[in-house]
Design a protein around this motif. Sequence first.
Motif, PDB file in Angstrom:
ATOM      1  N   UNK A  78      90.699   4.443 -50.880  1.00  0.00           N
ATOM      2  CA  UNK A  78      89.502   3.907 -50.242  1.00  0.00           C
ATOM      3  C   UNK A  78      88.296   3.854 -51.164  1.00  0.00           C
ATOM      4  N   UNK A  79      88.351   4.604 -52.254  1.00  0.00           N
ATOM      5  CA  UNK A  79      87.249   4.635 -53.213  1.00  0.00           C
ATOM      6  C   UNK A  79      87.810   4.990 -54.591  1.00  0.00           C
ATOM      7  N   UNK A  80      86.948   5.020 -55.595  1.00  0.00           N
ATOM      8  CA  UNK A  80      87.424   5.271 -56.963  1.00  0.00           C
ATOM      9  C   UNK A  80      87.993   6.679 -57.111  1.00  0.00           C
ATOM     10  N   UNK A  81      87.391   7.639 -56.439  1.00  0.00           N
ATOM     11  CA  UNK A  81      87.881   9.021 -56.513  1.00  0.00           C
ATOM     12  C   UNK A  81      89.327   9.100 -56.043  1.00  0.00           C
ATOM     13  N   UNK A  82      89.622   8.472 -54.915  1.00  0.00           N
ATOM     14  CA  UNK A  82      90.993   8.487 -54.398  1.00  0.00           C
ATOM     15  C   UNK A  82      91.934   7.747 -55.336  1.00  0.00           C
ATOM     16  N   UNK A  83      91.476   6.609 -55.870  1.00  0.00           N
ATOM     17  CA  UNK A  83      92.313   5.837 -56.790  1.00  0.00           C
ATOM     18  C   UNK A  83      92.657   6.648 -58.036  1.00  0.00           C
ATOM     19  N   UNK A  84      91.673   7.315 -58.597  1.00  0.00           N
ATOM     20  CA  UNK A  84      91.893   8.042 -59.849  1.00  0.00           C
ATOM     21  C   UNK A  84      92.759   9.287 -59.657  1.00  0.00           C
ATOM     22  N   UNK A  85      92.789   9.819 -58.454  1.00  0.00           N
ATOM     23  CA  UNK A  85      93.668  10.959 -58.181  1.00  0.00           C
ATOM     24  C   UNK A  85      95.070  10.510 -57.765  1.00  0.00           C
ATOM     25  N   UNK A  86      95.151   9.577 -56.816  1.00  0.00           N
ATOM     26  CA  UNK A  86      96.449   9.243 -56.230  1.00  0.00           C
ATOM     27  C   UNK A  86      97.296   8.309 -57.084  1.00  0.00           C
ATOM     28  N   UNK A  87      96.664   7.329 -57.713  1.00  0.00           N
ATOM     29  CA  UNK A  87      97.455   6.282 -58.356  1.00  0.00           C
ATOM     30  C   UNK A  87      98.203   6.738 -59.607  1.00  0.00           C
ATOM     31  N   UNK A  88      97.663   7.628 -60.458  1.00  0.00           N
ATOM     32  CA  UNK A  88      98.493   8.125 -61.554  1.00  0.00           C
ATOM     33  C   UNK A  88      99.749   8.836 -61.046  1.00  0.00           C
ATOM     34  N   UNK A  89      99.621   9.583 -59.949  1.00  0.00           N
ATOM     35  CA  UNK A  89     100.788  10.215 -59.345  1.00  0.00           C
ATOM     36  C   UNK A  89     101.763   9.155 -58.841  1.00  0.00           C
ATOM     37  N   UNK A  90     101.227   8.203 -58.114  1.00  0.00           N
ATOM     38  CA  UNK A  90     102.016   7.115 -57.531  1.00  0.00           C
ATOM     39  C   UNK A  90     102.850   6.405 -58.595  1.00  0.00           C
TER      40      UNK A  90
END
Length: 240
Positions: free
Chosen positions: A124-136
């Motif tokens: 939903x925001x950059x913080x979530x993207x930077x945490x979740x997407x490398x894992x994903x």
Amino acid sequence: MNWEPWTGCYMHSDGCANCYFYGPHAKRFGQNTIKKTDKFDWPIRKNAKGDYNIKGNKILATCFATDFFLPEADAWREEIWAMIRERSDIDFLILTKRIDRFMTSLPADWGDGYNNVNLGCTVENQKAADYRLPLFLSYPIKRRFIACAPLLEAIDLRPYLHGVDHVSVGGETGRDARVCNYDWVLDLHTQCQAANVTFWFKNTGSKFAHDGVIENINPFKQTSRARELGIDISDGKRLF
């Protein structure tokens, strides 16, 4: 088609604050006990003739009214994976904010992924993207998509679009909805275009900033309003 094998959820991140299923003004507000539903085994139910009630060649949105990777559902998930294996003729669309629980939730035969599972990670925001997407991106998944919903700010997805098949974008719905700015949506569209990734502007949300004006959009018109803007990027296949 939607399959909800369990119901109940609770706040996990910023995007949950005004959830249209469990937020303060939603019908399911306060229903944070996770329970099986009467559709738990829906994909494998058969009629009197022995045929599946749900025919093949369908896309089945799975746990869109809860989260597939809730820890409270761990005891039931193996049964769900078994049904997904059995119904190899259905594409299961799974969306989660809890991608960090992915590796602890897999069936023994997962390997590099099931061919009929499309797994989506919500940001939903950059913080979530930077945490979740490398894992994903580090996990063994054959078919991946990113859902920027509710889109709460501009997000740079460029570091994460390799290996992603699709991006969908949507605003927040409800009386307390936060603004979705069309400039943010257009920027994501441009990023996907450059990366040759399909893109779907799913809905505007209830408060949509466009051409310097914040529009209040009726919930029943949010999808059509997004479609009118004509920015979807398709490869000829059905967009999620």
